[in-house]
Motif scaffolding. Structure first.
Motif, mmCIF file in Angstrom:
data_model
loop_
_atom_site.group_PDB
_atom_site.id
_atom_site.type_symbol
_atom_site.label_atom_id
_atom_site.label_comp_id
_atom_site.label_asym_id
_atom_site.label_seq_id
_atom_site.Cartn_x
_atom_site.Cartn_y
_atom_site.Cartn_z
ATOM 1 N N ASN A 1 8.074 11.582 4.201
ATOM 2 C CA ASN A 1 8.788 10.759 3.230
ATOM 3 C C ASN A 1 8.377 9.294 3.223
ATOM 4 O OD1 ASN A 1 10.816 12.467 1.716
ATOM 5 N ND2 ASN A 1 11.185 13.124 3.818
ATOM 6 N N PRO B 1 5.510 5.893 4.581
ATOM 7 C CA PRO B 1 4.865 5.297 5.751
ATOM 8 C C PRO B 1 5.900 4.865 6.790
ATOM 9 C CG PRO B 1 4.936 3.727 3.942
ATOM 10 C CD PRO B 1 5.425 5.034 3.389
ATOM 11 N N GLU C 1 -2.210 -1.179 5.461
ATOM 12 C CA GLU C 1 -2.695 0.136 5.012
ATOM 13 C C GLU C 1 -3.278 0.976 6.134
ATOM 14 O OE1 GLU C 1 -5.054 0.013 1.456
ATOM 15 O OE2 GLU C 1 -3.645 -1.331 0.443
ATOM 16 N N TRP D 1 0.163 7.897 4.213
ATOM 17 C CA TRP D 1 1.214 7.683 3.213
ATOM 18 C C TRP D 1 0.876 6.580 2.213
ATOM 19 C CZ3 TRP D 1 4.673 10.285 0.807
ATOM 20 C CH2 TRP D 1 5.054 11.506 1.368
ATOM 21 N N ILE D 2 0.008 5.669 2.595
ATOM 22 C CA ILE D 2 -0.454 4.683 1.614
ATOM 23 C C ILE D 2 -1.385 5.397 0.624
ATOM 24 C CG2 ILE D 2 -1.789 2.564 1.284
ATOM 25 C CD1 ILE D 2 1.053 2.179 2.484
ATOM 26 N N TYR E 1 0.887 7.371 -1.629
ATOM 27 C CA TYR E 1 1.580 6.445 -2.541
ATOM 28 C C TYR E 1 0.660 6.030 -3.697
ATOM 29 C CZ TYR E 1 2.496 1.568 -3.915
ATOM 30 O OH TYR E 1 2.621 0.396 -4.610
ATOM 31 N N LEU F 1 -0.013 9.098 -6.007
ATOM 32 C CA LEU F 1 1.129 9.432 -6.870
ATOM 33 C C LEU F 1 1.253 8.409 -7.991
ATOM 34 C CD1 LEU F 1 3.869 10.539 -4.277
ATOM 35 C CD2 LEU F 1 2.476 12.005 -5.751
ATOM 36 N N LYS F 2 0.957 7.170 -7.679
ATOM 37 C CA LYS F 2 1.009 6.105 -8.683
ATOM 38 C C LYS F 2 -0.034 6.363 -9.772
ATOM 39 C CE LYS F 2 2.194 1.296 -8.495
ATOM 40 N NZ LYS F 2 2.182 0.036 -7.788
ATOM 41 N N PHE G 1 8.254 8.388 -6.801
ATOM 42 C CA PHE G 1 8.235 8.509 -5.352
ATOM 43 C C PHE G 1 9.651 8.788 -4.839
ATOM 44 C CE2 PHE G 1 7.698 6.998 -0.991
ATOM 45 C CZ PHE G 1 6.360 7.219 -0.727
ATOM 46 N N GLU G 2 10.537 9.148 -5.781
ATOM 47 C CA GLU G 2 11.955 9.144 -5.401
ATOM 48 C C GLU G 2 12.421 10.363 -4.625
ATOM 49 O OE1 GLU G 2 14.515 8.376 -8.761
ATOM 50 O OE2 GLU G 2 13.444 6.486 -9.051
ATOM 51 N N ASP H 1 11.468 14.115 9.784
ATOM 52 C CA ASP H 1 11.237 12.667 9.803
ATOM 53 C C ASP H 1 12.557 11.909 9.701
ATOM 54 O OD1 ASP H 1 11.930 12.491 7.084
ATOM 55 O OD2 ASP H 1 9.838 12.611 6.416
ATOM 56 N N ASN I 1 3.097 -4.615 4.688
ATOM 57 C CA ASN I 1 2.024 -4.881 3.729
ATOM 58 C C ASN I 1 1.149 -3.633 3.631
ATOM 59 O OD1 ASN I 1 0.187 -6.135 2.025
ATOM 60 N ND2 ASN I 1 -1.140 -6.619 3.752
ATOM 61 N N PRO I 2 1.075 -2.957 2.483
ATOM 62 C CA PRO I 2 1.760 -3.284 1.227
ATOM 63 C C PRO I 2 3.279 -3.094 1.317
ATOM 64 C CG PRO I 2 0.633 -1.170 1.082
ATOM 65 C CD PRO I 2 0.209 -1.769 2.375
ATOM 66 N N LYS J 1 10.195 3.968 0.358
ATOM 67 C CA LYS J 1 10.627 4.838 1.458
ATOM 68 C C LYS J 1 12.095 4.550 1.801
ATOM 69 C CE LYS J 1 10.065 3.694 5.597
ATOM 70 N NZ LYS J 1 9.443 3.225 6.848
ATOM 71 N N ARG K 1 14.328 6.193 -0.571
ATOM 72 C CA ARG K 1 14.560 7.610 -0.243
ATOM 73 C C ARG K 1 15.655 7.729 0.814
ATOM 74 N NH1 ARG K 1 9.089 11.454 -0.001
ATOM 75 N NH2 ARG K 1 8.174 10.756 -1.949
#
Lengths: 208, 303
Positions: free
Chosen positions: A152, A154, A161, A174-175, A178, A181-182, A188-189, B129, B169-170, B177, B180
């Motif tokens: 779910n 990072p 990153e 996860w970056i 992300y 998906l973008k 990302f919900e 997680d 960062n980012p 997250k 969520r």
């Protein structure tokens, strides 16, 4: 693109073989050859190091395939060997045990299912976990590519990153997810549910 | 009607501006150290976090340490629980045990990877997680069932927290997250240490709807050397020059270091209190516990 089982040479192999005087070496013509861990060259190199102790060696097309084992290994006098050293993945080691009923020493550590990139680099892409969630993560697998198998997003170990495991040299999975998906215009919900680890003893699940 | 189980949560719902701090149980069988620290903190903070094998170092169990502190000192605890060291069965059983021991607040944590710790070849668990842990806790608290739907005898009276990192960062994936986690039902967020008030503000602003309670983490340094260390060696955290400069000028003089910290952080706290909807401050220290009460006293009457 080929995918294969990635292996690396075991540390201390020679030391572990010290007490044996009749050694037979089996290499793998498939994955371990491509990994340069158990092909013709590596089998030859190991045989040279062990010298007179080696009573024979062979590279089998796929030691994980009982049909090939039967065909390629039968004519050889491996039966005089005290021990067989298997330069192949853990699957191959076990096939050799089943076929020969000999003591078999693995010469390699089996690491992961990999994608073969350029310049002989291998990338971990699948852990064969049994429950594929690649659709939900835009085609990038967090089970194999996130050190914590997170589902779910990072964790706090992501910096610029990169991942805390490996001293910030590897991309945070996860970056990548992300960004992907973008790119796909997906949100990302939605929470990804707890994973089904398909817990069961290893058995044949396909075939008649 | 929201059910409230802990003094910490009661204060948050009453819109009090709250202070928490943190105790790290060590690799020891003796509880005296944590008891003494808790006594120091008792009159200053509403609750105290108890860390769970921080940086993947195997220390005294956080649930037991929390229980001992609540029993011996009467200071409420926020018990950290990582998903690194427990599968879902162990998490469920530890939460039930924590309830039986009177622990009311749990901070859900992923946990630094085992390779970072003092037993680096250990298998990291991460069966579920931290977001899924929050989801599971909500089921236990709200519906009286575990993750698989099995019924629990008695009420699970726990408030659920999570961590957030304003320095990420980012930044956007960190916020996504946390959203969520908010959807999963987290009630409060305590953040990683921040020195820059603008970063803290940005973090709070991004999480305005629906709003969890947010406590901003701060870390007064006991020397210029420590500030330099954090700036250079702790990945992702930068320490502003103006803060480092005042510590440098204090020149190892304990009183001046204290003064500098009180001035710097009281300004930051006042600013956050005035301009944001932050619910409080979480003060972390290393070998500098006496500053906690001093900073809190310095903003008394304002917060």
């Amino acid at each position: 693109m080929i995918k294969l089982i990635i292996t690396k040479q075991k540390p201390n192999l020679l030391k572990n073989l010290e007490k044996y005087n009749k050694i037979f070496i089996i290499g793998c013509g498939n994955c371990a050859t491509i990994c340069k861990t158990g092909g013709e060259n590596e089998v030859k190199a190991l045989a040279e190091k062990l010298g007179d102790k080696v009573i024979g060696n062979i590279v089998i097309e796929s030691p994980c395939n009982l049909k090939f084992l039967k065909k390629d290994l039968k004519p050889f006098m491996y039966s005089n060997a005290e021990v067989i050293v298997a330069l192949c993945c853990g699957v191959g080691v076990q096939s050799i045990v089943e076929f020969t009923n000999k003591e078999v020493i693995p010469g390699l550590d089996t690491l992961f299912l990999g994608e073969v990139g350029i310049k002989g680099r291998f990338y971990e892409r699948c852990r064969a976990c049994g429950t594929c969630i690649l659709y939900e993560t835009g085609g990038i697998c967090p089970i194999s590519r996130c050190a914590k198998k997170l589902l779910n997003g990072p964790c706090g170990g992501m910096v610029n990153e990169k991942c805390e495991v490996g001293n910030y040299s590897k991309d945070c999975a996860w970056i990548l997810i992300y960004k992907r998906l973008k790119e796909l215009g997906r949100d990302f919900e939605k929470i990804i549910e707890v994973h089904n680890w398909q817990n069961k003893p290893g058995e044949l699940i396909l075939g008649d | 009607m929201k059910r409230i189980f802990s003094e910490f949560m009661k204060a948050l719902y009453n819109n009090s501006f709250v202070f928490t701090t943190e105790i790290e149980p060590k690799k020891t069988v003796n509880p005296e150290g944590i008891i003494n620290l808790a006594r120091k903190f008792k009159n200053h903070v509403i609750a105290c976090n108890i860390t769970d094998n921080p940086r993947a170092h195997a220390y005294m169990n956080s649930i037991i340490a929390s229980y001992i502190i609540q029993r011996e000192v009467g200071l409420e605890t926020i018990c950290h629980m990582t998903v690194r060291d427990r599968n879902r069965l162990a998490l469920i059983s530890d939460v039930l045990g924590a309830c039986a021991l009177g622990i009311k607040n749990i901070l859900t944590i992923t946990g630094d990877h085992t390779t970072m710790g003092d037993n680096p070849n250990a298998m990291p668990v991460y069966d579920i997680d931290s977001t899924q842990f929050i989801y599971m806790l909500r089921k236990m608290v709200d519906e009286g069932i575990d993750l698989a739907g099995n019924k629990i005898d008695g009420e699970v009276r726990i408030h659920i927290g999570a961590v957030g990192n304003p320095n990420a960062n980012p930044f956007e994936p960190e916020i996504l997250k946390i959203k969520r986690k908010i959807n999963a039902g987290v009630e409060f967020i305590q953040t990683q240490i921040v020195f820059d008030v603008e970063r803290a503000k940005r973090f709070i602003e991004e999480l305005k709807a629906p709003p969890p309670f947010i406590l901003i983490g701060i870390f007064p340094c006991n020397s210029y050397r420590m500030a330099e260390f954090i700036d250079k060696k702790v990945p992702g955290i930068s320490v502003p020059n103006e803060y480092k400069e005042v510590l440098k000028k204090a020149n190892e003089n304990k009183e001046k270091i204290d003064e500098s910290n009180i001035e710097y952080f009281s300004e930051m706290i006042k600013e956050l209190k005035k301009t944001t909807r932050a619910s409080g401050i979480h003060i972390m220290t290393i070998k500098y516990e006496d500053i906690v009460g001093k900073i809190i006293d310095s903003v008394k009457g304002i917060c």
